[in-house]
Design an enzyme around this catalytic site. Structure first.
Site, PDB file in Angstrom:
ATOM      1  N   ASP A 146     151.655  71.990  22.590  1.00 47.37           N
ATOM      2  CA  ASP A 146     150.696  70.997  23.097  1.00 47.37           C
ATOM      3  C   ASP A 146     150.808  69.597  22.473  1.00 47.37           C
ATOM      4  OD1 ASP A 146     149.905  73.290  24.379  1.00 47.37           O
ATOM      5  OD2 ASP A 146     147.817  73.240  23.721  1.00 47.37           O
ATOM      6  N   LYS A 201     149.633  76.298  30.496  1.00 49.41           N
ATOM      7  CA  LYS A 201     148.551  77.264  30.263  1.00 49.41           C
ATOM      8  C   LYS A 201     147.194  76.614  30.486  1.00 49.41           C
ATOM      9  CE  LYS A 201     148.552  76.201  25.339  1.00 49.41           C
ATOM     10  NZ  LYS A 201     147.237  75.563  25.278  1.00 49.41           N
ATOM     11  N   CYS A 208     145.168  75.976  19.266  1.00 49.56           N
ATOM     12  CA  CYS A 208     146.304  76.530  20.006  1.00 49.56           C
ATOM     13  C   CYS A 208     147.431  77.007  19.102  1.00 49.56           C
ATOM     14  CB  CYS A 208     146.776  75.520  21.044  1.00 49.56           C
ATOM     15  SG  CYS A 208     145.526  75.310  22.336  1.00 49.56           S
TER      16      CYS A 208
HETATM   17  C1  VGL Z   1     143.529  72.790  22.392  1.00 52.99           C
HETATM   18  C2  VGL Z   1     141.244  72.605  22.470  1.00 52.99           C
HETATM   19  C3  VGL Z   1     141.268  72.719  23.846  1.00 52.99           C
HETATM   20  C4  VGL Z   1     144.778  72.810  21.559  1.00 52.99           C
HETATM   21  C5  VGL Z   1     143.579  72.920  23.774  1.00 52.99           C
HETATM   22  O1  VGL Z   1     145.875  72.498  22.074  1.00 52.99           O
HETATM   23  O2  VGL Z   1     144.662  73.136  20.344  1.00 52.99           O
HETATM   24  N1  VGL Z   1     142.375  72.661  21.752  1.00 52.99           N
HETATM   25  N2  VGL Z   1     142.438  72.872  24.490  1.00 52.99           N
END
Ligand code: VGL
Ligand code: ZN
Length: 201
Positions: free
Chosen positions: A9, A108, A153
């Site tokens: 991410d 995702k 994540c």
């Molecule tokens: C994430 C909060 C919401 C992350 C993704 O990538 O850690 N955190 N969505």
């Protein structure tokens, strides 16, 4: 022994100026680029948070405030600001990340009803993303994990990697925590160590 790097991410919304900015997030990018330049990985997989605009993890979708927790399909769901909406700038990988090195991309959080912190499966353990099958198909035995955010994540991706049978290493220098509470990053490290993740650096 075949090795994969999983880059979690590293998207504009989690970087400086983003909708869900992780403190000091951008500092992981040169570190990750250096790792990828070593050319020692058989596969490099990027995960990408990729939400529909009315995703149920967004406070706005539920008429809630950011920071509240609701019950979503039987489990607690933290309310986030809108982030990583499919097709928007915020959902794109950061421009300084060497995206050309990716051999596979896993998107995702695509189902409105379920959040998906782990790159392997949603938070309800209802659907797999295909990451485990991809790695096993390519005979990967060891995974190294970097990216954002350490306490969400990255943590869940590391723990699921161990549970799927991979030797799993977290690069501490390649990750940063959101730290909704200041101790969240530290607690995440302890949980990962307890689960059998090796913490490097
Ligand atoms: C994430 C909060 C919401 C992350 C993704 O990538 O850690 N955190 N969505
Ligand atoms: Zn998300």
């Amino acid at each position: 022994m075949k090795k994969a790097l999983i880059v979690v991410d590293v998207q504009n919304d989690f970087c400086e100026g983003g909708a869900l900015a992780v403190p000091a997030a951008n500092s992981v990018i040169p570190y990750i680029n250096l790792l990828m330049d070593e050319n020692e990985y058989d596969q490099i997989v990027f995960t990408q948070d990729w939400h529909p605009k009315d995703h149920k993890s967004f406070a706005s979708t539920n008429g809630k405030n950011v920071g509240e927790t609701i019950n979503l399909n039987g489990i607690p769901q933290f309310m986030w600001p809108d982030h990583c909406v499919q097709g928007t700038f915020g959902a794109e990988f950061h421009r300084d990340l060497n995206v050309s090195k990716a051999t596979h991309i896993i998107q995702k959080g695509k189902n409105t009803e379920f959040d998906s912190y782990s790159g392997f499966q949603d938070n309800n353990h209802f659907m797999k993303t295909g990451l485990e099958d991809f790695l096993k198909y390519h005979d990967i035995q060891l995974v190294e994990i970097v990216g954002l955010a350490l306490d969400y994540c990255v943590k869940y991706t590391c723990i699921d990697a161990v549970n799927a049978g991979f030797i799993t290493c977290l690069h501490f220098n390649g990750t940063k925590a959101v730290n909704v509470k200041p101790e969240n990053g530290r607690d995440a490290i302890y949980q990962m160590l307890e689960s059998g993740v090796t913490v490097l650096g």
